[in-house]
Design a protein around this motif. Structure first.
Motif, short mmCIF file in Angstrom:
data_model
loop_
_atom_site.label_atom_id
_atom_site.label_comp_id
_atom_site.label_asym_id
_atom_site.label_seq_id
_atom_site.Cartn_x
_atom_site.Cartn_y
_atom_site.Cartn_z
N ALA A 40 0.84 -1.27 0.06
CA ALA A 40 -0.01 0.02 0.06
C ALA A 40 0.78 1.14 0.08
CB ALA A 40 -0.88 0.05 1.23
N ALA A 41 0.32 2.36 -0.62
CA ALA A 41 0.91 3.63 -0.63
C ALA A 41 1.03 3.98 0.79
CB ALA A 41 0.24 4.57 -1.39
N GLY A 42 2.12 4.85 1.09
CA GLY A 42 2.22 5.47 2.48
C GLY A 42 3.17 4.57 3.57
N GLY A 43 3.40 3.23 2.87
CA GLY A 43 3.92 2.38 3.87
C GLY A 43 5.55 2.48 3.60
N PRO A 44 6.36 1.54 4.18
CA PRO A 44 8.03 1.79 4.05
C PRO A 44 8.22 1.54 2.86
CG PRO A 44 7.19 -0.20 5.45
CD PRO A 44 5.97 0.57 5.43
N LEU A 45 7.88 0.54 2.20
CA LEU A 45 8.56 0.42 0.82
C LEU A 45 8.18 1.31 -0.39
CD1 LEU A 45 10.21 -1.70 -0.98
CD2 LEU A 45 8.29 -3.00 -1.63
N ASP A 46 7.03 1.88 -0.20
CA ASP A 46 6.56 2.99 -0.73
C ASP A 46 7.25 4.16 -0.70
OD1 ASP A 46 4.04 4.11 -2.63
OD2 ASP A 46 4.04 5.37 -0.94
N VAL A 47 7.39 4.52 0.62
CA VAL A 47 8.33 5.76 0.79
C VAL A 47 9.59 5.68 0.27
CG1 VAL A 47 9.13 7.14 2.81
CG2 VAL A 47 6.61 6.46 2.86
#
Ligand code: ASP
Length: 328
Positions: A40-47
């Motif tokens: 999901a967006a906003g999680g650690p991999l996304d950020v």
């Protein structure tokens, strides 16, 4: 005669096609690139991906579009990239789940991470952190373990789906306390974090970079980080070894992959661009604030990632098999 002529035409066309493909690789990249983030967006991999992509965009000279395709601990988005055209325009950022999902999903994965992906490079690496709300009764890691053990199935531990780093940490955690707690999957630890802050769950063993801001702001309490060293971003939080439970050590790495059969010149171009992007002062500073380390993308980066993936697969497969906690 006609047959000979046909063969000649085919040979000319083949050479022409080859030249065209070589030319396209030469000009790579000449249009926007999509990076699939399978959480999901906003999680650690996304950020992490978004931070790195800003620098990568200027190094490659093309816009980067990030697409969040979450589900099944990252394996849905990863499978999609594995089946994409290997032209360098659809890439994947994935993590430790690349190494663990084959054992967890036992023959049910829609792709083979080793055969169907081309490794590009490791991007960043960091520990996990055990976090709970500041009013949670335990005051240190050992108390936290004892509390979860005493609560058993009443204790709700959130994670980002079977195969996520937070799920693996929950496997280690339950092995350590010798009891099964209730584990609750979300589409990423972005949504799991929102659930923790709203009191829906008791704790997460989260990728630390997803929690450092909340810990510094006093919105969360951290019992320990799972690396061998403390994180400068949250210097007061002990390591699991300092807190007396070294068996909970693990780190989570993020890496870039491309579909299988991606031509070597494209992989080399990406490795070179990552080598520059990951030294960008803004990336270095932002990663340090988050509590994750950029990994130097040397020219051998693709081979390094290939070896790392094999080693991590060998390390985690028996742990998962012993845990008996497979995906349904
Ligand atoms: N990488 C996941 C995310 O970005 C977290 C995890 O693997 O635990 O949400």
């Amino acid at each position: 005669m006609t047959q000979t002529r046909n063969r000649l035409v085919l040979a000319v066309l083949a050479v022409f096609g080859f030249c065209e493909a070589a030319l396209a690789q030469d000009k790579y990249p000449s249009r926007p690139i999509t990076i699939v983030v399978p959480f999901a967006a906003g999680g650690p991999l996304d950020v992490s991906t978004r931070v790195m992509s800003v620098a990568l965009t200027s190094t490659l000279g093309q816009p980067i579009v990030i697409e969040n395709a979450s589900g099944a601990g990252g394996s849905i988005g990863a499978g999609r990239v594995a089946r994409s055209t290997p032209d360098g325009y659809t890439l994947l950022m994935y993590h430790i789940g690349t190494a663990t999902t084959p054992a967890l999903y036992r023959g049910k994965l829609s792709y083979d991470p080793i055969k169907d992906l081309t490794p590009v490079a490791l991007v960043n690496d960091g520990p996990m952190a055990f976090v709970a709300k500041p009013n949670a009764p335990p005051t240190n890691l050992k108390e936290f373990l004892a509390y979860a053990r005493s609560q058993g199935s009443k204790f709700n531990l959130g994670h980002a789906g079977i195969g996520a780093a937070s799920h693996l940490c929950s496997v280690l955690f339950q092995k350590e306390i010798g009891t099964q707690v209730t584990t609750i999957p979300y589409r990423g630890t972005g949504p799991a974090m929102a659930a923790l802050l709203s009191g829906e769950i008791d704790a997460i063993c989260d990728v630390a970079s997803n929690a450092t801001g909340q810990i510094r702001a006093g919105a969360l309490k951290a019992y320990a980080v799972t690396g061998t060293k403390r994180l400068p971003a949250i210097p007061d939080t002990p390591t699991v070894a300092e807190a007396g439970v070294p068996t909970l050590a693990m780190t989570n790495w993020n890496a870039m992959f491309a579909p299988k059969n991606t031509p070597a010149p494209i992989v080399e171009r990406l490795v070179a661009a990552l080598g520059v992007a990951l030294k960008d002062p803004t990336v270095v500073q932002r990663f340090a604030e988050l509590g994750t380390m950029p990994i130097d993308a040397a020219p051998t980066a693709a081979q390094v990632l290939k070896d790392h993936l094999a080693a991590e697969t060998a390390r985690w497969t028996p742990i998962i098999e012993q845990s008996g906690q497979f995906a349904e």
